[in-house]
Design a protein around this motif. Structure first.
Motif, PDB file in Angstrom:
ATOM      1  N   LEU A 186     -16.690-193.932 -14.189  1.00 59.22           N
ATOM      2  CA  LEU A 186     -16.348-193.495 -12.843  1.00 59.22           C
ATOM      3  C   LEU A 186     -17.377-193.956 -11.821  1.00 59.22           C
ATOM      4  O   LEU A 186     -17.042-194.244 -10.668  1.00 59.22           O
ATOM      5  CB  LEU A 186     -16.209-191.974 -12.803  1.00 59.22           C
ATOM      6  CG  LEU A 186     -14.922-191.392 -13.401  1.00 59.22           C
ATOM      7  CD1 LEU A 186     -15.022-189.878 -13.531  1.00 59.22           C
ATOM      8  CD2 LEU A 186     -13.704-191.777 -12.573  1.00 59.22           C
ATOM      9  N   VAL A 228     -16.548-197.263  -9.947  1.00 60.88           N
ATOM     10  CA  VAL A 228     -15.319-197.440  -9.178  1.00 60.88           C
ATOM     11  C   VAL A 228     -15.555-197.965  -7.759  1.00 60.88           C
ATOM     12  O   VAL A 228     -14.962-198.979  -7.366  1.00 60.88           O
ATOM     13  CB  VAL A 228     -14.500-196.127  -9.146  1.00 60.88           C
ATOM     14  CG1 VAL A 228     -13.364-196.231  -8.140  1.00 60.88           C
ATOM     15  CG2 VAL A 228     -13.952-195.817 -10.530  1.00 60.88           C
ATOM     16  N   THR A 241     -12.153-193.352  -2.593  1.00 60.26           N
ATOM     17  CA  THR A 241     -12.491-192.734  -3.881  1.00 60.26           C
ATOM     18  C   THR A 241     -13.154-191.379  -3.651  1.00 60.26           C
ATOM     19  O   THR A 241     -14.295-191.161  -4.050  1.00 60.26           O
ATOM     20  CB  THR A 241     -13.427-193.653  -4.690  1.00 60.26           C
ATOM     21  OG1 THR A 241     -14.668-193.829  -3.956  1.00 60.26           O
ATOM     22  CG2 THR A 241     -12.805-195.007  -4.908  1.00 60.26           C
ATOM     23  N   GLY A 244     -12.621-188.667  -8.367  1.00 65.09           N
ATOM     24  CA  GLY A 244     -12.331-189.524  -9.513  1.00 65.09           C
ATOM     25  C   GLY A 244     -12.058-188.693 -10.759  1.00 65.09           C
ATOM     26  O   GLY A 244     -12.681-187.644 -10.966  1.00 65.09           O
ATOM     27  N   GLU A 295     -11.339-189.160 -15.069  1.00 65.31           N
ATOM     28  CA  GLU A 295     -11.388-190.068 -16.228  1.00 65.31           C
ATOM     29  C   GLU A 295     -10.602-189.477 -17.382  1.00 65.31           C
ATOM     30  O   GLU A 295     -10.815-188.316 -17.757  1.00 65.31           O
ATOM     31  CB  GLU A 295     -12.827-190.321 -16.655  1.00 65.31           C
ATOM     32  CG  GLU A 295     -12.946-191.256 -17.852  1.00 65.31           C
ATOM     33  CD  GLU A 295     -14.374-191.498 -18.286  1.00 65.31           C
ATOM     34  OE1 GLU A 295     -14.574-192.083 -19.375  1.00 65.31           O
ATOM     35  OE2 GLU A 295     -15.303-191.082 -17.560  1.00 65.31           O
TER      36      GLU A 295
END
Length: 460
Positions: free
Chosen positions: A349, A352, A381, A384, A386
């Motif tokens: 992350l 990104v 962003t 985030g 995952e």
């Protein structure tokens, strides 16, 4: 399936061989019958485009092991055999006792893949490389107990699939795809494009998308505390980004998030191939879906974005940010399309914002990378997530908030999955700007997140 049983792993493998490895006269005649009936099946299409599409769909579903469609095709082949007054027994190597069944197996059957398809419960993908077969269940690919008898058999299956779709897979075009209306997808490659022919069948298995379902004990993709956090982030129009490997559950998470959005808000999706199929799953929502072709400037991602921004979108769902359209997605997020969502192909992350910056810089325009990263962190962003497969279950393993401070990207972990305890930890809190954004958009949600510990209480 529809009464057809494979007697051994070598059945359904095309021409049989007589003594000394030579094809017998019976085998040659049988092969001719197969070719004749295959040709007739291809030409038996409806009068309208809708009827033709439905017929091709039936053929494809029959090949892919759908019981009802296989029964229909077996009945058609029975009729064709009777009308042609074909007599005789099929070659011994076919493994079948009746002529219609042997012809069906050669045209429609998938050899030992038939045995894999008999256990379709929980089957997400079948992956074939040469003779080797893998089954994907719970996001994990495991070697199958079966293997195809030859690479030629895989090529036969490939040719049947492309034939029924008016497509080709040959030395000039060494790949093909088949997409069914239910979302199942078949991807094929041939010699020269890949070292061995391949066949990947990805089944559409999920029918309902809901944050509460993902938080249930059965799926355990998240817990109820995370469910409340994500729901509040959606209602407060944070821009979200999702990462994770293939089959980790990114698409299901994105759909569950979209299910939570207001039905009347216009959502526009942009994909290189239709995979989300939001209108199919959410027919009541105000959704416009674009399928782009980067090799065709008239239907590229650039053109899709230009049109999409003129169609009054509230939110944009971009399947995956790529080099060609990174700038356009960033521009959309910074010009008022809050609450949008995308995925990015990165490992962590933390990577990104820089990854999206790198993509934006590729178009050759003179941009300040630090200023661009700051804008991306602030507007693209914001949150985030995952995804990963843990012990056979798809889970959100991290939720983070991005901020830009002191000329660098800062990441605050809001939720982290701890493998040692097999539970989530919640080490961080949302920033003050995020708290104010939530309070303005969702006052009740703000109070709930404060109670759950995601927002600092006043005076702390």
């Amino acid at each position: 399936m529809v009464g057809l049983e494979l007697e051994n792993r070598g059945s359904c493998n095309g021409l049989g061989e007589g003594a000394g490895g030579q094809s017998s006269e019976e085998d040659v005649i049988f092969e001719q019958w197969v070719q004749d009936i295959r040709s007739e099946l291809v030409t038996m299409k409806g009068r309208t485009e809708a009827e033709k599409q439905l017929y091709n769909e039936t053929l494809n579903r029959a090949i892919l092991g759908y019981e009802e469609d296989r029964g229909k095709l077996l009945a058609v082949i029975h009729d064709l055999v009777s009308k042609r007054r074909l007599t005789g027994r099929p070659p011994r190597t076919s493994g079948y006792t009746t002529l219609p069944e042997a012809i069906f197996a050669e045209i429609i059957g998938m050899n030992v893949l038939e045995l894999v398809l008999k256990h379709k419960e929980g089957l997400e993908e079948i992956q074939v490389v040469g003779r080797q077969i893998f089954e994907v269940r719970g996001g994990n690919a495991i070697p199958s107990a079966y293997a195809l008898p030859s690479v030629r058999e895989l090529e036969r299956i490939q040719q049947n699939l492309v034939l029924f779709n008016n497509d080709t897979l040959n030395p000039r075009k060494r790949w093909a795809e088949v997409v069914l209306r239910d979302g199942s997808r078949v991807t094929m490659t041939g010699f020269g494009f890949t070292a061995e022919p391949t066949l990947t069948i990805r089944f559409y298995t999920v029918k309902r998308f809901d944050l509460a379902i993902l938080a249930s004990a059965e799926l355990a993709t998240m817990n109820h505390r995370m469910e409340q956090l994500i729901r509040c982030l959606i209602h407060s129009y944070f821009n979200l980004v999702v990462i994770g490997p293939t089959n980790s559950g990114k698409t299901n998470l994105i759909k569950a998030i979209i299910a939570e959005m207001d039905h009347n808000e216009r959502i526009i999706t942009i994909e290189s191939r239709f995979e989300l199929n939001l209108k199919r799953d959410f027919p009541y929502k105000n959704i416009v879906e674009y399928e782009i072709d980067e090799e065709d400037p008239r239907h590229s991602g650039l053109q899709a974005f230009k049109l999409a921004l003129r169609q009054s979108p509230k939110r944009i769902c971009h399947a995956e940010i790529r080099d060609e359209d990174a700038n356009l997605y960033v521009r959309a997020c910074t010009r008022g399309h809050e609450g949008s969502i995308t995925s990015v192909h990165v490992s962590e992350l933390e990577d990104v914002p820089d990854a999206i910056t790198d993509m934006c810089m590729l178009d050759g325009r003179g941009m300040d990378p630090l200023r661009l990263t700051k804008r991306i962190t602030a507007f693209v962003t914001q949150i985030g997530m995952e995804m990963a497969v843990v012990h056979g279950k798809r889970k959100i393993v991290r939720i983070v908030e991005y901020r830009y401070e002191n000329e660098e990207v800062c990441v605050t972990e809001l939720a982290v999955y701890d493998k040692s305890t097999e539970d989530w930890k919640f080490p961080g809190k949302l920033s003050q700007p995020a708290s104010r954004k939530i309070s303005k958009a969702d006052h009740e949600g703000h109070a709930l997140l404060m109670k759950l510990g995601f927002i600092e209480k006043e005076g702390e």
